[in-house]
Design a protein around this motif. Structure first.
Motif, PDB file in Angstrom:
ATOM      1  N   ASN A   8       0.834  -1.208   0.000  1.00  0.00           N
ATOM      2  CA  ASN A   8       0.000   0.000   0.000  1.00  0.00           C
ATOM      3  C   ASN A   8       0.867   1.256   0.000  1.00  0.00           C
ATOM      4  O   ASN A   8       0.551   2.241  -0.675  1.00  0.00           O
ATOM      5  CB  ASN A   8      -0.944   0.008   1.197  1.00  0.00           C
ATOM      6  N   LYS A   9       1.958   1.207   0.779  1.00  0.00           N
ATOM      7  CA  LYS A   9       2.856   2.347   0.849  1.00  0.00           C
ATOM      8  C   LYS A   9       3.510   2.581  -0.515  1.00  0.00           C
ATOM      9  O   LYS A   9       3.638   3.720  -0.970  1.00  0.00           O
ATOM     10  CB  LYS A   9       3.918   2.112   1.919  1.00  0.00           C
ATOM     11  N   GLN A  10       3.916   1.524  -1.220  1.00  0.00           N
ATOM     12  CA  GLN A  10       4.535   1.655  -2.535  1.00  0.00           C
ATOM     13  C   GLN A  10       3.535   2.184  -3.561  1.00  0.00           C
ATOM     14  O   GLN A  10       3.879   3.023  -4.397  1.00  0.00           O
ATOM     15  CB  GLN A  10       5.106   0.306  -2.985  1.00  0.00           C
ATOM     16  N   LYS A  11       2.284   1.702  -3.482  1.00  0.00           N
ATOM     17  CA  LYS A  11       1.249   2.200  -4.391  1.00  0.00           C
ATOM     18  C   LYS A  11       1.019   3.693  -4.167  1.00  0.00           C
ATOM     19  O   LYS A  11       0.896   4.469  -5.114  1.00  0.00           O
ATOM     20  CB  LYS A  11      -0.061   1.433  -4.186  1.00  0.00           C
ATOM     21  N   TRP A  12       0.973   4.088  -2.907  1.00  0.00           N
ATOM     22  CA  TRP A  12       0.757   5.496  -2.578  1.00  0.00           C
ATOM     23  C   TRP A  12       1.930   6.342  -3.074  1.00  0.00           C
ATOM     24  O   TRP A  12       1.733   7.413  -3.638  1.00  0.00           O
ATOM     25  CB  TRP A  12       0.584   5.643  -1.062  1.00  0.00           C
ATOM     26  N   ASN A  14       3.965   5.618  -5.581  1.00  0.00           N
ATOM     27  CA  ASN A  14       3.910   5.633  -7.043  1.00  0.00           C
ATOM     28  C   ASN A  14       2.878   6.643  -7.548  1.00  0.00           C
ATOM     29  O   ASN A  14       3.121   7.372  -8.516  1.00  0.00           O
ATOM     30  CB  ASN A  14       3.603   4.241  -7.589  1.00  0.00           C
ATOM     31  N   LYS A  15       1.717   6.705  -6.883  1.00  0.00           N
ATOM     32  CA  LYS A  15       0.682   7.671  -7.266  1.00  0.00           C
ATOM     33  C   LYS A  15       1.176   9.101  -7.023  1.00  0.00           C
ATOM     34  O   LYS A  15       0.945   9.990  -7.836  1.00  0.00           O
ATOM     35  CB  LYS A  15      -0.602   7.429  -6.482  1.00  0.00           C
ATOM     36  N   ARG A  16       1.838   9.304  -5.904  1.00  0.00           N
ATOM     37  CA  ARG A  16       2.365  10.629  -5.573  1.00  0.00           C
ATOM     38  C   ARG A  16       3.426  11.050  -6.594  1.00  0.00           C
ATOM     39  O   ARG A  16       3.435  12.189  -7.064  1.00  0.00           O
ATOM     40  CB  ARG A  16       2.941  10.622  -4.157  1.00  0.00           C
ATOM     41  N   LEU A  17       4.318  10.143  -6.964  1.00  0.00           N
ATOM     42  CA  LEU A  17       5.352  10.430  -7.949  1.00  0.00           C
ATOM     43  C   LEU A  17       4.734  10.754  -9.305  1.00  0.00           C
ATOM     44  O   LEU A  17       5.152  11.698  -9.990  1.00  0.00           O
ATOM     45  CB  LEU A  17       6.316   9.245  -8.068  1.00  0.00           C
ATOM     46  N   LYS A  18       3.715   9.996  -9.692  1.00  0.00           N
ATOM     47  CA  LYS A  18       3.027  10.240 -10.958  1.00  0.00           C
ATOM     48  C   LYS A  18       2.351  11.612 -10.942  1.00  0.00           C
ATOM     49  O   LYS A  18       2.414  12.358 -11.924  1.00  0.00           O
ATOM     50  CB  LYS A  18       1.998   9.134 -11.204  1.00  0.00           C
ATOM     51  N   THR A  19       1.735  11.967  -9.821  1.00  0.00           N
ATOM     52  CA  THR A  19       1.073  13.268  -9.683  1.00  0.00           C
ATOM     53  C   THR A  19       2.093  14.401  -9.778  1.00  0.00           C
ATOM     54  O   THR A  19       1.850  15.409 -10.453  1.00  0.00           O
ATOM     55  CB  THR A  19       0.316  13.345  -8.350  1.00  0.00           C
ATOM     56  N   VAL A  20       3.238  14.247  -9.123  1.00  0.00           N
ATOM     57  CA  VAL A  20       4.282  15.272  -9.170  1.00  0.00           C
ATOM     58  C   VAL A  20       4.790  15.436 -10.600  1.00  0.00           C
ATOM     59  O   VAL A  20       4.988  16.556 -11.075  1.00  0.00           O
ATOM     60  CB  VAL A  20       5.435  14.922  -8.195  1.00  0.00           C
ATOM     61  N   LYS A  21       4.995  14.333 -11.318  1.00  0.00           N
ATOM     62  CA  LYS A  21       5.449  14.405 -12.704  1.00  0.00           C
ATOM     63  C   LYS A  21       4.432  15.136 -13.573  1.00  0.00           C
ATOM     64  O   LYS A  21       4.805  15.970 -14.408  1.00  0.00           O
ATOM     65  CB  LYS A  21       5.690  13.005 -13.270  1.00  0.00           C
ATOM     66  N   ILE A  22       3.158  14.833 -13.399  1.00  0.00           N
ATOM     67  CA  ILE A  22       2.107  15.489 -14.189  1.00  0.00           C
ATOM     68  C   ILE A  22       2.079  16.982 -13.896  1.00  0.00           C
ATOM     69  O   ILE A  22       1.976  17.806 -14.811  1.00  0.00           O
ATOM     70  CB  ILE A  22       0.737  14.829 -13.925  1.00  0.00           C
ATOM     71  N   ILE A  23       2.209  17.351 -12.622  1.00  0.00           N
ATOM     72  CA  ILE A  23       2.200  18.769 -12.250  1.00  0.00           C
ATOM     73  C   ILE A  23       3.423  19.476 -12.836  1.00  0.00           C
ATOM     74  O   ILE A  23       3.309  20.583 -13.375  1.00  0.00           O
ATOM     75  CB  ILE A  23       2.133  18.932 -10.714  1.00  0.00           C
ATOM     76  N   LEU A  24       4.598  18.859 -12.775  1.00  0.00           N
ATOM     77  CA  LEU A  24       5.805  19.461 -13.331  1.00  0.00           C
ATOM     78  C   LEU A  24       5.707  19.627 -14.843  1.00  0.00           C
ATOM     79  O   LEU A  24       6.044  20.685 -15.384  1.00  0.00           O
ATOM     80  CB  LEU A  24       7.039  18.626 -12.979  1.00  0.00           C
ATOM     81  N   LEU A  25       5.260  18.591 -15.534  1.00  0.00           N
ATOM     82  CA  LEU A  25       5.111  18.692 -16.990  1.00  0.00           C
ATOM     83  C   LEU A  25       4.087  19.756 -17.375  1.00  0.00           C
ATOM     84  O   LEU A  25       4.294  20.521 -18.317  1.00  0.00           O
ATOM     85  CB  LEU A  25       4.735  17.342 -17.581  1.00  0.00           C
TER      86      LEU A  25
END
Length: 135
Positions: A8-12, A14-25
């Motif tokens: 669950n911690k890894q899924k969370w 991964n979602k946070r990293l994906k969100t940060v990438k989307i915001i940066l792009l």
């Protein structure tokens, strides 16, 4: 139970990293579009006003013609000179290469086939440009 918590911690994460990438792009795209918009609106030489024909001079080999136009910004601004390079051998394609403020005459002298002096500014055509807004 600990395996489930780790998953669950890894899924969370991964979602946070994906969100940060989307915001940066998205932010980079926005800043890039904003920067291009400012350039297009205020500094793009292709958007200069046409003006009134003043004079022209052809290069010694006849490849280029430099046409000068005068522009009046109205009662609150001074005259400007726009220099338009015409490619005589390429279907008269044109390119703005000169834009200067506080001028109402154009003294054009060709030094050689690729060098022109406009009101004291030396340009190597077809690549050089003079724009008072960038100096």
């Amino acid at each position: 139970m600990t395996t489930k918590i780790i998953e669950n911690k890894q899924k969370w994460q991964n979602k946070r990293l994906k969100t940060v990438k989307i915001i940066l792009l998205g932010s980079l795209l926005f800043v890039g579009l904003l920067g291009y918009g400012v350039y297009w609106a205020f500094f793009d030489m292709n958007r200069l006003p046409k003006g009134d024909y003043l004079t022209e001079e052809t290069s010694p080999n006849g490849v280029y013609t430099l046409k000068a136009y005068t522009n009046s910004g109205g009662a609150t601004t001074s005259y400007t000179i726009r220099g338009e390079l015409v490619f005589n051998k390429r279907n008269n394609k044109t390119k703005n290469i000169y834009w200067n403020y506080h001028e109402n005459t154009a003294d054009i002298n060709w030094i050689d086939n690729d060098t022109v002096v406009i009101n004291g500014h030396t340009l190597n055509v077809p690549n050089d440009k003079f724009d008072f807004r960038n100096n």
